[in-house]
Design a protein around this motif. Structure first.
Motif, PDB file in Angstrom:
ATOM      1  N   ILE A 164      -5.327  -2.463   3.063  1.00 10.00           N
ATOM      2  CA  ILE A 164      -4.665  -2.138   1.795  1.00 10.00           C
ATOM      3  C   ILE A 164      -3.154  -2.131   1.964  1.00 10.00           C
ATOM      4  N   GLY A 165      -2.672  -1.551   3.066  1.00 12.54           N
ATOM      5  CA  GLY A 165      -1.233  -1.534   3.308  1.00 12.54           C
ATOM      6  C   GLY A 165      -0.651  -2.926   3.414  1.00 12.54           C
ATOM      7  N   LEU A 166      -1.335  -3.823   4.108  1.00 19.62           N
ATOM      8  CA  LEU A 166      -0.831  -5.188   4.248  1.00 19.62           C
ATOM      9  C   LEU A 166      -0.866  -5.931   2.910  1.00 19.62           C
ATOM     10  N   LEU A 167      -1.891  -5.699   2.108  1.00 25.07           N
ATOM     11  CA  LEU A 167      -1.948  -6.344   0.789  1.00 25.07           C
ATOM     12  C   LEU A 167      -0.786  -5.878  -0.095  1.00 25.07           C
ATOM     13  N   ILE A 168      -0.520  -4.578  -0.082  1.00 21.94           N
ATOM     14  CA  ILE A 168       0.590  -4.055  -0.893  1.00 21.94           C
ATOM     15  C   ILE A 168       1.916  -4.616  -0.392  1.00 21.94           C
ATOM     16  N   ALA A 169       2.127  -4.601   0.924  1.00 23.66           N
ATOM     17  CA  ALA A 169       3.391  -5.104   1.483  1.00 23.66           C
ATOM     18  C   ALA A 169       3.591  -6.571   1.146  1.00 23.66           C
ATOM     19  N   THR A 170       2.537  -7.368   1.234  1.00 17.88           N
ATOM     20  CA  THR A 170       2.648  -8.784   0.892  1.00 17.88           C
ATOM     21  C   THR A 170       3.072  -8.964  -0.556  1.00 17.88           C
ATOM     22  N   GLY A 171       2.464  -8.198  -1.455  1.00 10.73           N
ATOM     23  CA  GLY A 171       2.820  -8.310  -2.875  1.00 10.73           C
ATOM     24  C   GLY A 171       4.258  -7.909  -3.146  1.00 10.73           C
ATOM     25  N   ILE A 172       4.739  -6.844  -2.499  1.00 11.78           N
ATOM     26  CA  ILE A 172       6.104  -6.374  -2.732  1.00 11.78           C
ATOM     27  C   ILE A 172       7.121  -7.384  -2.193  1.00 11.78           C
ATOM     28  N   VAL A 173       6.876  -7.896  -0.991  1.00 10.44           N
ATOM     29  CA  VAL A 173       7.802  -8.886  -0.421  1.00 10.44           C
ATOM     30  C   VAL A 173       7.837 -10.134  -1.283  1.00 10.44           C
ATOM     31  N   TYR A 174       6.675 -10.554  -1.789  1.00  9.78           N
ATOM     32  CA  TYR A 174       6.631 -11.738  -2.652  1.00  9.78           C
ATOM     33  C   TYR A 174       7.428 -11.516  -3.935  1.00  9.78           C
ATOM     34  N   GLN A 175       7.281 -10.353  -4.550  1.00  5.56           N
ATOM     35  CA  GLN A 175       7.998 -10.097  -5.791  1.00  5.56           C
ATOM     36  C   GLN A 175       9.500  -9.968  -5.557  1.00  5.56           C
ATOM     37  N   GLN A 176       9.907  -9.362  -4.430  1.00  3.65           N
ATOM     38  CA  GLN A 176      11.334  -9.275  -4.128  1.00  3.65           C
ATOM     39  C   GLN A 176      11.923 -10.661  -3.891  1.00  3.65           C
ATOM     40  N   ARG A 177      11.171 -11.532  -3.245  1.00  5.79           N
ATOM     41  CA  ARG A 177      11.656 -12.895  -3.032  1.00  5.79           C
ATOM     42  C   ARG A 177      11.834 -13.610  -4.364  1.00  5.79           C
ATOM     43  N   ARG A 178      10.843 -13.487  -5.246  1.00  9.59           N
ATOM     44  CA  ARG A 178      10.975 -14.140  -6.557  1.00  9.59           C
ATOM     45  C   ARG A 178      12.181 -13.610  -7.315  1.00  9.59           C
ATOM     46  N   PHE A 179      12.367 -12.297  -7.256  1.00  9.59           N
ATOM     47  CA  PHE A 179      13.505 -11.693  -7.944  1.00  9.59           C
ATOM     48  C   PHE A 179      14.818 -12.192  -7.349  1.00  9.59           C
ATOM     49  N   ALA A 180      14.900 -12.229  -6.015  1.00 13.17           N
ATOM     50  CA  ALA A 180      16.135 -12.655  -5.356  1.00 13.17           C
ATOM     51  C   ALA A 180      16.463 -14.100  -5.683  1.00 13.17           C
ATOM     52  N   MET A 181      15.454 -14.948  -5.754  1.00 13.53           N
ATOM     53  CA  MET A 181      15.684 -16.359  -6.021  1.00 13.53           C
ATOM     54  C   MET A 181      16.026 -16.609  -7.485  1.00 13.53           C
ATOM     55  N   ALA A 182      15.410 -15.858  -8.391  1.00 17.54           N
ATOM     56  CA  ALA A 182      15.533 -16.178  -9.811  1.00 17.54           C
ATOM     57  C   ALA A 182      16.531 -15.306 -10.559  1.00 17.54           C
ATOM     58  N   LEU A 195       0.574  -2.346  -7.984  1.00 25.08           N
ATOM     59  CA  LEU A 195       0.032  -3.000  -6.801  1.00 25.08           C
ATOM     60  C   LEU A 195      -0.869  -2.079  -5.988  1.00 25.08           C
ATOM     61  N   TYR A 196      -0.591  -0.786  -6.059  1.00 23.33           N
ATOM     62  CA  TYR A 196      -1.327   0.150  -5.218  1.00 23.33           C
ATOM     63  C   TYR A 196      -2.795   0.243  -5.631  1.00 23.33           C
ATOM     64  N   PRO A 197      -3.110   0.548  -6.901  1.00 24.38           N
ATOM     65  CA  PRO A 197      -4.538   0.533  -7.263  1.00 24.38           C
ATOM     66  C   PRO A 197      -5.146  -0.864  -7.183  1.00 24.38           C
ATOM     67  N   ALA A 198      -4.321  -1.907  -7.416  1.00 27.98           N
ATOM     68  CA  ALA A 198      -4.850  -3.264  -7.322  1.00 27.98           C
ATOM     69  C   ALA A 198      -5.292  -3.585  -5.900  1.00 27.98           C
ATOM     70  N   ALA A 199      -4.488  -3.165  -4.917  1.00 29.38           N
ATOM     71  CA  ALA A 199      -4.857  -3.400  -3.525  1.00 29.38           C
ATOM     72  C   ALA A 199      -6.091  -2.595  -3.143  1.00 29.38           C
ATOM     73  N   GLY A 200      -6.148  -1.334  -3.637  1.00 26.14           N
ATOM     74  CA  GLY A 200      -7.342  -0.542  -3.374  1.00 26.14           C
ATOM     75  C   GLY A 200      -8.581  -1.172  -3.993  1.00 26.14           C
ATOM     76  N   SER A 238      -7.622   4.138   0.456  1.00 23.09           N
ATOM     77  CA  SER A 238      -6.493   4.053  -0.467  1.00 23.09           C
ATOM     78  C   SER A 238      -5.603   5.284  -0.378  1.00 23.09           C
ATOM     79  N   PHE A 239      -6.218   6.440  -0.245  1.00 25.38           N
ATOM     80  CA  PHE A 239      -5.439   7.675  -0.232  1.00 25.38           C
ATOM     81  C   PHE A 239      -4.654   7.844   1.074  1.00 25.38           C
ATOM     82  N   ILE A 240      -5.044   7.089   2.103  1.00 29.40           N
ATOM     83  CA  ILE A 240      -4.263   7.060   3.342  1.00 29.40           C
ATOM     84  C   ILE A 240      -3.154   6.017   3.243  1.00 29.40           C
ATOM     85  N   ALA A 241      -3.515   4.840   2.753  1.00 24.19           N
ATOM     86  CA  ALA A 241      -2.572   3.710   2.754  1.00 24.19           C
ATOM     87  C   ALA A 241      -1.464   3.870   1.719  1.00 24.19           C
TER      88      ALA A 241
END
Length: 799
Positions: A431-449, A764-769, A736-739
């Motif tokens: 769950i932690g890796l899924l959330i981190a992947t989503g956040i990094v992806y969204q920050q990249r899109r924001f930075a580029m656009a 992203l958090y409930p989505a990853a869970g 989920s409650f740990i991650a």
């Protein structure tokens, strides 16, 4: 004899539970491969310049410019005047040598081309000694006409390595090859060029080096110092500081700092290579988590193996002791881990080249040439095997035969509880890796656009001094929407000036841009007007444009209040329409204020900027032409632009690139981070799913008779299915409650490193869970469904 018996028993057990054994083995291979790859990459980074015997007290001098209001700018260069100045006055310096990079013409016979070389002091052979294959490196560099080649450079220029005495013309000077030095593996040295020419040559920029006539300060050399034993780098730098200050004007002294970085720590220096250490730490941490998931799978499958428990019960009933059983389990775990380690070592060699390209590293591996590394991997595999096998061995070996051989398979031990904890932690990692992947992806899109504040879509830049004919013809092309001229600093953000504000300097970027540039980039003024600015630039600068950051930095009030005020800035305007640009201080009247925009990293806030109405600033390669394409028939439009460049007399080949490509380069580290998280998240999904399948197989196998009894008593297929799913998916929900809190803390800290960043996407958090729950259900649903549909009579015949 006992060892042979253990091996036979282990092999039979593996064949008896092929699916579970294969799942555990493949999981270990994946986890160990990730760990070995990161070990090799980290080892390579830590061993740069490891060939230097005195690397522990050899340092490279670095230069850091501390711009007021800006981020420190650190470079691996220093003034070539520093070493001879300080070496004669400080007893702490044992030896020194310099390398100066140069782009020169090299000729051999009729073949001539430009290459990057180093002008090198003779002492480089002592301070940074590389293995010499032929000749004498120090003696060669002591001659004004001496040049040394690496073996690769010799083959490139002569087709062979035995070329001592061969002539080369370098920078117009006849030189003679006097030494051939050995090639080093990629990343083994911080040197990037393979030709060393004598610094005593008249063509060398180090020859007769003196302070610039204009009183300025230049950095052009890689300067290496070897300190005397017992001298710290901090103390040596402190001693050098007042001497270095004598080489620069007073206004630079407060903004400059020379540092010393040990040569075997250059690759991970935070100032020289921002993010390099973080990338390796992040990669290592994630690899460790993936290895943990793999080991947890092994432990879980060992605890869940009901078939093995019956075997152990029979053996204990036949007289086997507790430690015999424990050693059997430990031996099997270590053997399986060693097999997985061998497979992982093979996979690592295959995967290392793409990983190097991905992380921008140059790690190499040759297990035969690095026995300590090989032994370390094997020893690590043994330790991992012991850790994976010790708990299952202790749990099973302490049970009585009567408990193990109970028909319902319930042992009453803590194995089930531990298994649930491990599965929960596995899914927490996922769950932690899924959330981190989503956040990094969204920050990249924001930075580029959006972080740029300007529209960079279909924007092409050409390095040119705003040639009128080229600009006019390109504007007429059907695939072009607009053209504008500006200085290169408009895009790069490089350079700067200072304005005195109440006795303190304020750093200001001065950028040239014609008025059409703002509309082309979609940056309308937020105060004032651009209408009064001459379209082709002012012959002498009188009116300027500020960005919002400059209004704040200069304390001019609101953007509307800043319009009409006068600001002292450096004037880079032409004296006449044909003369070169000159400099001078002026008081510019603020004509307009534009919002902050930049084409640098989103990690940095926009610089306070003064825009002057001119096509370019002073200096070579200072101009740039921006061309907005329509997006239709792009290849044809690019070909037409190239043709216009040639027809209008452009010098040399056209140098053009899309601005989006530049932005991609700026965010390469962010892209790598996103891909790294995505790759390891995919591995975590694979391992977690495989682990759940294995546990589902073991659980349904162990509870087959119970399922038969429940169905015989009237339980429906749905009720039995829910019984199995409820037990096996509960860890995915608890994870989920740990991650969530751990990942939120880590990613919030990561986002705080960006001046322009997204808000934390809480969805992203409930989505990853939910994704973890779906993975768990999908992994075990088929097996659980098959067990639930089994006829009672078949289930009851199972025992």
């Amino acid at each position: 004899m006992k060892l042979r018996h253990f091996l036979i028993a282990g092999w039979r057990a593996a064949l008896g539970a092929r699916t579970l054994s294969l799942i555990a083995l493949l999981g270990l291979v994946v986890g160990l491969t990730a760990a070995i790859l990161m070990l090799i990459v980290v080892r390579g980074a830590l061993q740069q310049n490891g060939f230097v015997p005195e690397r522990g007290r050899t340092y490279l001098a670095t230069s850091t410019f501390l711009m007021p209001g800006g981020a420190p700018d650190t470079r691996d260069l220093s003034s070539g005047l520093v070493a001879p100045l300080v070496a004669g006055r400080l007893a702490s310096i044992e030896a020194w040598a310099r390398l100066a990079e140069a782009d020169v013409a090299i000729r051999r016979g009729a073949v001539e081309r430009k290459e990057m070389i180093y002008w090198a002091d003779p002492a480089i052979a002592e301070v940074m000694p590389r293995p010499v294959l032929r000749g004498n490196l120090a003696a060669t560099l002591a001659r004004p006409d001496g040049v040394a080649l690496t073996a690769a450079a010799a083959r490139r220029w002569f087709g062979r390595e035995d070329v001592l005495g061969a002539p080369l013309t370098i920078a117009g000077r006849a030189m003679t090859v006097g030494a051939i030095v050995a090639d080093l593996p990629p990343g083994a040295t911080d040197w990037t060029h393979d030709i060393l020419a004598s610094s005593r040559s008249a063509a060398s920029i180090l020859h007769g080096l003196a302070r610039p006539a204009d009183g300025g300060f230049r950095i052009e050399s890689r300067t290496y110092f070897r300190l005397r034993p017992g001298t710290s780098a901090a103390e040596a730098a402190r001693q050098m500081r007042p001497l270095v200050a004598t080489l620069m004007p007073p206004e630079i002294q407060a903004m400059y700092r020379m540092g010393l970085v040990r040569i075997d720590r250059l690759a991970l220096d935070a100032d020289l290579h921002p993010g390099a250490r973080d990338r390796l730490i992040t990669g290592s941490l994630i690899a460790a988590l993936v290895l943990f998931v793999a080991v947890a799978n092994t432990v879980n499958l060992a605890l869940a193996g009901a078939g093995r428990r019956r075997e152990i019960g029979v053996r204990k009933a036949a007289g086997a002791g507790r430690w015999d059983i424990a050693l059997q389990f430990l031996g099997e775990a270590v053997a399986a881990t060693l097999v997985a380690a061998l497979l992982a070592m093979v996979a690592s060699e295959w995967l290392l080249p793409p990983l190097n390209a991905f992380l921008d590293t140059n790690a190499t591996i040759d297990y035969a040439q690095t026995p300590l590394l090989t032994l370390g991997i094997i020893a690590g595999a043994v330790v991992i095997g012991l850790l994976a096998g010790v708990y299952p061995a202790l749990v099973v070996s302490r049970l009585s035969p009567a408990t193990i051989l109970r028909p319902d398979g319930r042992t009453g031990d803590g194995g089930t509880r531990v298994r649930a904890v491990l599965v929960t932690l596995q899914f927490a990692v996922l769950i932690g890796l899924l959330i981190a992947t989503g956040i990094v992806y969204q920050q990249r899109r924001f930075a580029m656009a959006q972080a740029t504040g300007a529209d960079v879509a279909q924007m092409l830049t050409v390095d040119a001094e705003c040639p009128a004919g080229f600009v006019a013809e390109v504007a007429r092309l059907p695939g072009v929407k607009g053209v504008a001229c500006h200085g290169s600093e408009f895009v790069t953000g490089e350079g700067g000036s200072f304005i005195e504000l109440r006795g303190r300097p304020v750093q200001i970027l001065v950028a040239a841009a014609l008025p059409a540039t703002y509309a082309l980039y979609g940056v309308p003024p937020i105060a004032g007007s651009l209408a009064g600015l001459p379209p082709q630039g002012e012959p002498d600068i009188h009116r300027i444009v500020l960005n919002a950051a400059a209004v704040k930095a200069l304390e001019l009030g609101s953007p509307r209040e800043a319009v009409g005020k006068r600001v002292p800035v450096t004037n880079f305007s032409p004296v006449t329409s044909t003369s070169p640009y000159t400099e001078g201080e002026i008081l510019g009247v603020v004509a307009a204020v534009v919002p902050n925009f930049q084409f640098t990293s989103a990690e940095l806030a926009a610089k306070p900027t003064v825009y002057i109405d001119a096509p370019r600033r002073v200096g070579p390669d200072a101009g740039m032409v921006s061309i907005r394409l329509s997006g239709r028939q792009v290849p044809e439009t690019l070909a037409a632009i190239d043709r216009v460049w040639r027809e209008t007399g452009g010098e040399g080949p056209i140098r053009r690139r899309f601005l989006s490509d530049r932005m991609e380069e700026l965010y390469r580290d962010l892209e790598r981070g996103m891909q790294l998280f995505a790759i390891f998240a995919a591995l975590a999904v694979l391992l977690a799913a495989a682990g759940m399948v294995g546990i589902a197989i073991a659980t349904t196998d162990r509870r087959t008779k119970e399922i038969g009894i429940r169905k015989a008593m009237g339980a429906s297929t749905g009720q039995v299915l829910w019984l199995l799913l409820r037990q096996l998916t509960r860890p995915a929900l608890l994870a989920s409650f740990i991650a969530w809190p751990v990942t939120w803390w880590a990613m919030q800290r990561w986002l705080n490193g960006y001046a322009y960043r997204i808000d934390m996407p809480l969805w992203l958090y409930p989505a990853a869970g939910g994704a973890a729950f779906v993975i768990a259900v999908a992994s075990i649903g088929v097996l659980a469904g098959a067990a639930a549909r089994r006829a009672p009579i078949v289930a009851l015949r199972y025992e």
